[in-house]
Design an enzyme around this catalytic site. Structure first.
Site, PDB file in Angstrom:
ATOM      1  N   GLY A  13      30.771  21.466  71.739  1.00 49.79           N
ATOM      2  CA  GLY A  13      29.556  20.547  72.268  1.00 49.79           C
ATOM      3  C   GLY A  13      29.527  20.548  73.651  1.00 49.79           C
ATOM      4  N   ILE A  14      29.288  19.372  74.009  1.00 48.36           N
ATOM      5  CA  ILE A  14      28.774  19.215  75.663  1.00 48.36           C
ATOM      6  C   ILE A  14      30.175  19.069  76.280  1.00 48.36           C
ATOM      7  CG2 ILE A  14      27.854  17.585  77.536  1.00 48.36           C
ATOM      8  CD1 ILE A  14      25.766  16.509  74.795  1.00 48.36           C
ATOM      9  N   GLY A  15      31.277  18.553  75.251  1.00 48.11           N
ATOM     10  CA  GLY A  15      32.499  18.543  76.188  1.00 48.11           C
ATOM     11  C   GLY A  15      33.110  19.867  76.395  1.00 48.11           C
ATOM     12  N   SER A 137      24.258   7.598  77.102  1.00 52.25           N
ATOM     13  CA  SER A 137      22.975   8.097  76.310  1.00 52.25           C
ATOM     14  C   SER A 137      21.669   7.502  76.570  1.00 52.25           C
ATOM     15  CB  SER A 137      23.625   7.846  74.785  1.00 52.25           C
ATOM     16  OG  SER A 137      22.477   8.201  73.858  1.00 52.25           O
ATOM     17  N   TYR A 162      25.265   3.034  67.797  1.00 52.98           N
ATOM     18  CA  TYR A 162      25.471   3.762  68.478  1.00 52.98           C
ATOM     19  C   TYR A 162      25.078   3.442  70.131  1.00 52.98           C
ATOM     20  CZ  TYR A 162      25.104   8.548  71.291  1.00 52.98           C
ATOM     21  OH  TYR A 162      25.076   9.480  72.161  1.00 52.98           O
TER      22      TYR A 162
HETATM   23  N1  NAP Z   1      24.155  15.823  71.883  1.00 52.28           N
HETATM   24  C1  NAP Z   1      23.268  14.910  72.083  1.00 52.28           C
HETATM   25  O1  NAP Z   1      22.091  15.222  72.041  1.00 52.28           O
HETATM   26  C2  NAP Z   1      23.744  13.462  73.106  1.00 52.28           C
HETATM   27  C3  NAP Z   1      22.855  12.881  73.843  1.00 52.28           C
HETATM   28  C4  NAP Z   1      23.218  11.686  74.576  1.00 52.28           C
HETATM   29  C5  NAP Z   1      24.531  11.551  74.501  1.00 52.28           C
HETATM   30  N2  NAP Z   1      25.426  12.501  74.066  1.00 52.28           N
HETATM   31  C6  NAP Z   1      26.957  12.034  74.237  1.00 52.28           C
HETATM   32  O2  NAP Z   1      27.496  13.422  74.608  1.00 52.28           O
HETATM   33  C7  NAP Z   1      29.030  13.317  74.311  1.00 52.28           C
HETATM   34  C8  NAP Z   1      29.192  14.543  73.706  1.00 52.28           C
HETATM   35  O3  NAP Z   1      28.228  14.690  72.365  1.00 52.28           O
HETATM   36  P1  NAP Z   1      28.224  15.999  71.586  1.00 52.28           P
HETATM   37  O4  NAP Z   1      26.786  16.004  70.941  1.00 52.28           O
HETATM   38  O5  NAP Z   1      28.735  17.470  72.394  1.00 52.28           O
HETATM   39  O6  NAP Z   1      29.349  15.581  70.385  1.00 52.28           O
HETATM   40  P2  NAP Z   1      29.946  16.640  69.381  1.00 52.28           P
HETATM   41  O7  NAP Z   1      29.002  17.714  69.221  1.00 52.28           O
HETATM   42  O8  NAP Z   1      30.050  15.780  68.153  1.00 52.28           O
HETATM   43  O9  NAP Z   1      31.420  16.678  70.122  1.00 52.28           O
HETATM   44  C9  NAP Z   1      32.144  17.550  69.370  1.00 52.28           C
HETATM   45  C10 NAP Z   1      33.269  17.637  70.018  1.00 52.28           C
HETATM   46  O10 NAP Z   1      34.155  15.970  69.821  1.00 52.28           O
HETATM   47  C11 NAP Z   1      35.310  16.125  69.447  1.00 52.28           C
HETATM   48  N3  NAP Z   1      35.653  14.713  68.600  1.00 52.28           N
HETATM   49  C12 NAP Z   1      34.800  14.335  67.729  1.00 52.28           C
HETATM   50  N4  NAP Z   1      35.220  13.160  67.385  1.00 52.28           N
HETATM   51  C13 NAP Z   1      36.460  13.168  67.765  1.00 52.28           C
HETATM   52  C14 NAP Z   1      37.491  12.116  67.822  1.00 52.28           C
HETATM   53  N5  NAP Z   1      37.345  11.048  66.943  1.00 52.28           N
HETATM   54  N6  NAP Z   1      38.683  12.384  68.359  1.00 52.28           N
HETATM   55  C15 NAP Z   1      38.773  13.485  69.329  1.00 52.28           C
HETATM   56  N7  NAP Z   1      37.721  14.281  69.389  1.00 52.28           N
HETATM   57  C16 NAP Z   1      36.389  14.253  68.556  1.00 52.28           C
HETATM   58  C17 NAP Z   1      35.726  17.410  68.546  1.00 52.28           C
HETATM   59  O11 NAP Z   1      36.762  17.912  68.316  1.00 52.28           O
HETATM   60  P3  NAP Z   1      37.457  17.728  66.846  1.00 52.28           P
HETATM   61  O12 NAP Z   1      36.320  18.167  65.733  1.00 52.28           O
HETATM   62  O13 NAP Z   1      38.691  18.787  66.956  1.00 52.28           O
HETATM   63  O14 NAP Z   1      37.906  16.559  66.861  1.00 52.28           O
HETATM   64  C18 NAP Z   1      34.478  18.307  69.642  1.00 52.28           C
HETATM   65  O15 NAP Z   1      35.538  18.779  70.558  1.00 52.28           O
HETATM   66  C19 NAP Z   1      28.968  12.018  73.507  1.00 52.28           C
HETATM   67  O16 NAP Z   1      29.750  11.041  74.202  1.00 52.28           O
HETATM   68  C20 NAP Z   1      27.650  11.929  72.906  1.00 52.28           C
HETATM   69  O17 NAP Z   1      27.421  10.570  72.550  1.00 52.28           O
HETATM   70  C21 NAP Z   1      24.770  13.639  73.085  1.00 52.28           C
END
Ligand code: NAP
Length: 292
Positions: A13-15, A137, A162
């Site tokens: 994802g974003i990370g 967020s 959240y």
């Molecule tokens: N996507 C959006 O539209 C959006 C909007 C606003 C804010 N955000 C914020 O942006 C950030 C990234 O979001 P994203 O959408 O990229 O999320 P995501 O797709 O769920 O991120 C996936 C990543 O998170 C890791 N992960 C998930 N749970 C974990 C845990 N308990 N311990 C360690 N690693 C964990 C996964 O690795 P593993 O599966 O190997 O654990 C994977 O590297 C978050 O803080 C989210 O709240 C996102």
């Protein structure tokens, strides 16, 4: 000396896009996730853009406070740390608790980054000028701004809980910036806007995640979610990469970087003194730096 950077939840994802941005900017990046296979895949992607040194994967479940403490000990033992990006975040369709018996939205979105940050302040100070970036967020706008207890009053609605946990983290972030003023450690929040990722694909499809009032407007709400989370994670990573690296932020601190990768005013309630004090009290109580 290596310019070390850590990105939590940096294997997807974003990370992952953030980690690639930092690696391309010359940082030696450590990414944290749960799944080693995903970690290995992420390292391949990061290596393809890294300009300096080899990236590293560390396994940790950031929903567990003991895992966070062990991760912090390992990272601290490696010496000065230039950049910490607390990117981990999760939205849960159903109410759940972590292994520590804490409501999961609050634990993953706030307590985990809070604890990791507090435990890494020494290596961050040692690398100053250095930066902390906490990923926020737009959901903070829908949050109940009450933190007398870990769970807000009323029913469980994943999206709002959240957002409330992200609000706690934003309040902590802006307060920490003041606490660290003049230490050379800058502290920023970064709002990615939205992107199509596991998190959004997995949770934003059910009306159950919003309050009953919004459920009445579900078709409209769903369309808004879909529109705002349809873009690529690479674009949503820009605010974090900007906050972590951009020279225009040298010497600055306490800013929220918005989805367009420029400073925006934070929500007024995120700097309310009572709210901040409640968040700090809860955080210290639930996530002590050393376990009781
Ligand atoms: N996507 C959006 O539209 C959006 C909007 C606003 C804010 N955000 C914020 O942006 C950030 C990234 O979001 P994203 O959408 O990229 O999320 P995501 O797709 O769920 O991120 C996936 C990543 O998170 C890791 N992960 C998930 N749970 C974990 C845990 N308990 N311990 C360690 N690693 C964990 C996964 O690795 P593993 O599966 O190997 O654990 C994977 O590297 C978050 O803080 C989210 O709240 C996102």
């Amino acid at each position: 000396m290596d310019r070390r950077a850590v990105v939590t939840a940096g294997t997807g994802g974003i990370g992952l896009e953030t980690a690639m941005g930092l690696a391309a900017a010359g940082y030696t990046v450590t990414v944290v996730g749960r799944d080693p296979q995903r970690g290995a895949h992420a390292l391949e992607r990061i290596k393809a853009v890294a300009t300096e040194t080899e990236p590293v994967f560390l396994a940790a479940d950031l929903a567990s406070l003991d895992n966070v403490r062990a991760l912090a000990a390992r990272l601290a033992a490696e010496g000065p740390l230039k950049v910490l990006v607390n990117n981990v975040g999760a939205m849960f369709a159903d109410r759940r608790q972590t292994v520590d018996g804490i409501e999961a939205s609050f634990a993953v979105n706030h307590l985990s980054p809070y604890l990791l940050t507090e435990l890494l302040l020494e290596p961050l100070r040692a690398a100053a000028p250095s930066r902390i970036v906490n990923v926020s967020s737009g959901a903070v706008r829908t949050a109940k701004p009450r933190f007398e207890a870990v769970e807000p009053p009323g029913g469980y609605y994943g999206f709002h809980w959240y957002g409330r946990a992200k609000l706690a983290n934003l309040a902590y972030t802006l307060d920490l910036a003041e606490r660290l003023r003049d230490t050379g450690v800058s502290v920023f929040a970064a709002d990615p806007g939205g992107a199509a990722t596991e998190m959004t694909n997995g949770t934003l499809r059910s009306p159950e995640i919003v309050s009953p009032g919004l459920r009445l407007l579900w078709p409209l709400v769903r369309r808004t979610f879909e529109r705002s989370t349809s873009g690529p994670a690479s674009v949503a990573a820009r605010p974090s990469v900007f906050a972590a690296t951009d020279a225009s932020l040298d010497g600055r601190t306490g800013l929220l970087i918005g989805p367009q990768a420029r400073p925006v005013p934070p929500l007024r309630k995120s700097t309310d003194r009572h709210l901040v004090d409640d968040v700090l009290r809860l955080s210290r109580q639930l996530a002590p730096l050393t376990p009781a």
